[in-house]
Design an enzyme around this catalytic site. Structure first.
Site, mmCIF file in Angstrom:
data_model
loop_
_atom_site.group_PDB
_atom_site.id
_atom_site.type_symbol
_atom_site.label_atom_id
_atom_site.label_comp_id
_atom_site.label_asym_id
_atom_site.label_seq_id
_atom_site.Cartn_x
_atom_site.Cartn_y
_atom_site.Cartn_z
ATOM 1 N N LYS A 1 55.835 39.221 30.053
ATOM 2 C CA LYS A 1 54.753 39.979 29.437
ATOM 3 C C LYS A 1 55.199 40.640 28.141
ATOM 4 O O LYS A 1 54.383 41.080 27.348
ATOM 5 C CB LYS A 1 54.131 40.979 30.420
ATOM 6 C CG LYS A 1 55.084 41.919 31.087
ATOM 7 C CD LYS A 1 54.426 42.575 32.315
ATOM 8 C CE LYS A 1 55.496 43.072 33.272
ATOM 9 N NZ LYS A 1 55.023 43.388 34.595
ATOM 10 N N LYS B 1 61.794 32.213 30.106
ATOM 11 C CA LYS B 1 60.885 32.518 31.224
ATOM 12 C C LYS B 1 59.595 33.156 30.694
ATOM 13 O O LYS B 1 59.607 33.793 29.635
ATOM 14 C CB LYS B 1 61.565 33.420 32.250
ATOM 15 C CG LYS B 1 61.796 34.804 31.752
ATOM 16 C CD LYS B 1 62.114 35.790 32.860
ATOM 17 C CE LYS B 1 62.133 37.142 32.174
ATOM 18 N NZ LYS B 1 62.515 38.274 32.804
ATOM 19 N N LYS C 1 67.102 43.076 27.215
ATOM 20 C CA LYS C 1 66.197 44.122 26.731
ATOM 21 C C LYS C 1 66.848 44.956 25.634
ATOM 22 O O LYS C 1 66.187 45.390 24.700
ATOM 23 C CB LYS C 1 65.751 45.016 27.882
ATOM 24 C CG LYS C 1 64.779 44.354 28.824
ATOM 25 C CD LYS C 1 63.585 45.239 29.050
ATOM 26 C CE LYS C 1 62.532 44.721 29.964
ATOM 27 N NZ LYS C 1 62.121 43.402 30.090
HETATM 28 P P1 TYM Z 1 58.754 42.902 36.843
HETATM 29 O O1 TYM Z 1 57.696 43.933 36.814
HETATM 30 O O2 TYM Z 1 59.370 42.480 35.575
HETATM 31 O O3 TYM Z 1 58.230 41.602 37.527
HETATM 32 C C1 TYM Z 1 57.582 41.634 38.785
HETATM 33 C C2 TYM Z 1 57.962 40.412 39.620
HETATM 34 O O4 TYM Z 1 57.591 39.225 38.952
HETATM 35 C C3 TYM Z 1 58.710 38.358 38.883
HETATM 36 N N1 TYM Z 1 58.624 37.546 37.655
HETATM 37 C C4 TYM Z 1 58.667 36.216 37.623
HETATM 38 N N2 TYM Z 1 58.787 35.298 38.595
HETATM 39 C C5 TYM Z 1 58.795 34.005 38.227
HETATM 40 N N3 TYM Z 1 58.684 33.590 36.937
HETATM 41 C C6 TYM Z 1 58.558 34.484 35.928
HETATM 42 N N4 TYM Z 1 58.443 34.061 34.668
HETATM 43 C C7 TYM Z 1 58.560 35.866 36.257
HETATM 44 N N5 TYM Z 1 58.455 37.001 35.512
HETATM 45 C C8 TYM Z 1 58.491 38.023 36.385
HETATM 46 C C9 TYM Z 1 59.915 39.279 38.874
HETATM 47 O O5 TYM Z 1 61.089 38.618 39.268
HETATM 48 C C10 TYM Z 1 59.484 40.326 39.851
HETATM 49 O O6 TYM Z 1 59.711 39.900 41.187
HETATM 50 N N6 TYM Z 1 62.721 45.508 38.332
HETATM 51 C C11 TYM Z 1 61.526 44.867 38.808
HETATM 52 C C12 TYM Z 1 60.598 45.831 39.514
HETATM 53 C C13 TYM Z 1 61.247 46.574 40.611
HETATM 54 C C14 TYM Z 1 61.611 46.053 41.886
HETATM 55 C C15 TYM Z 1 62.185 47.158 42.598
HETATM 56 C C16 TYM Z 1 61.534 44.798 42.480
HETATM 57 C C17 TYM Z 1 61.582 47.891 40.593
HETATM 58 N N7 TYM Z 1 62.152 48.237 41.784
HETATM 59 C C18 TYM Z 1 62.674 47.010 43.900
HETATM 60 C C19 TYM Z 1 62.013 44.654 43.773
HETATM 61 C C20 TYM Z 1 62.584 45.744 44.463
HETATM 62 C C21 TYM Z 1 60.786 44.299 37.613
HETATM 63 O O7 TYM Z 1 60.927 44.739 36.526
HETATM 64 O O8 TYM Z 1 59.887 43.351 37.886
#
Ligand code: TYM
Length: 321
Positions: A199, A196, A112
């Protein structure tokens, strides 16, 4: 005793099928026999550029996706991170025991900050992001954190912070572990399969949104990159594009990958892609229909979030105390 589970998603715009297959789909299966809390992580979402006008709407839409995907407020605590101040408070405490080097080594931070460095600056919140994520997880004494592979490194940090804290001050936290789905932990971009699905991708052809129309889905899948050799076979190393499409096909149709390989043996990519598009459209249809229904009753969605955040705060405050 039931195992405790915590996970969350940033409300930073529309969700895609990577979020669904990597995270939300497995959450739905966990709510019957686990104690589950799922959050809308708005404090995390503001670490990257965002539109303040759209922010409330994004939080609402993320909640609507949770509900439309089948999360049941009777079984699941759905909360909004910023409604539970304990998250920010524990993050401060954990920050005093997190070496800077560990944060600078995080893959998401490196990616990022590479993206943002050219667009006007990297904020301290982006670096500290994994500390807040550790606080999210540890406040609920989570045993398991169902996430996609890109978040596993952050869960590891949460675990080591819990260990460090417990060793220094006495046992306060459960040691959490990431819970990854074997095939769907990393759904790849349709236009660039070594990357991957994300968004923040500038090219909308790279991802399928959960709210994409049938025509948009057909178009994106038709345009998806394929591998040089024509065979439809699952081999993620040699054939990353078609393997990714097979995973998506299997998940949305419920048909195992070997069966798909057999039924498309000797057939071309065009036919495969046309059928895949219909499988994704049909697989998303119930979610999209419920999403549209919720659209007409957003008050009740906000009510679910208010109730859930109150319940979550009771648990979080107890840990913090
Ligand atoms: P975020 O919002 O980027 O993504 C949400 C969830 O989607 C999964 N993900 C994917 N899985 C498979 N293939 C992909 N291409 C893909 N893109 C996204 C992410 O791994 C995630 O599970 N930091 C986290 C949010 C968060 C969180 C937490 C998660 C904040 N606090 C505590 C677990 C526990 C995030 O940015 O996810």
């Amino acid at each position: 005793m039931k195992k405790r589970v915590f996970s969350g998603i940033r409300p930073s715009g529309d969700l895609h099928i990577g979020n669904y297959l990597g995270a939300i789909k497995q959450w739905v299966g966990l709510q019957d026999d686990h104690e589950v809390v799922f959050g809308i992580m708005d404090l995390h979402a503001i670490t990257t550029p965002h539109d303040p006008e759209k922010f409330r709407r994004n939080t609402l839409e993320t909640a609507m996706v949770y509900l439309a995907a089948g999360l049941d407020p009777a079984k699941t605590t759905l909360m909004v991170q910023s409604r539970v101040p304990a998250h920010a408070e524990l993050a401060w405490i954990l920050g005093t025991m997190t070496p800077l080097g560990e944060l600078e080594r995080m893959t998401q931070f490196k990616e990022k900050s590479r993206e943002l460095g050219t667009k006007g600056g990297i904020m301290a919140g982006l670096l500290n992001y994994p500390i807040l994520m550790a606080a999210d997880i540890l406040l609920y004494q989570a045993d398991a954190v169902p996430v996609g592979e890109d978040q596993a490194q952050h869960v590891e940090l949460a675990r080591s912070l819990a260990e460090r804290f417990n060793n220094r001050y006495g046992k306060a936290f459960t040691l959490p572990q990431a819970m990854l789905q074997k095939d769907t932990a990393r759904i790849m971009a349709l236009d660039d399969p070594p990357k991957k699905m994300s968004k923040s991708d500038e090219n909308a052809r790279g991802y399928i949104l959960l709210t994409d129309s049938p025509d948009a889905i057909r178009e994106k899948i038709k345009a998806a990159v394929t591998d040089s050799e024509k065979k439809i076979a699952f081999a993620p190393e040699e054939k990353p594009a078609i393997s990714n499409l097979l995973v998506i096909f299997s998940e949305f149709s419920g048909r195992p990958i070997p069966e798909l390989e057999r039924s498309y043996a000797g057939k071309g990519y065009a036919e495969f892609k046309a059928d895949l598009a219909e499988a994704v459209i049909a697989g998303l249809a119930p979610l999209q229909e419920r999403f549209r229904e919720l659209e007409t009753d957003t008050d009740s969605v906000f009510a679910v979030l208010r109730g859930g955040s109150e319940r979550a705060a009771a648990v979080a405050n107890k840990t913090l105390a």
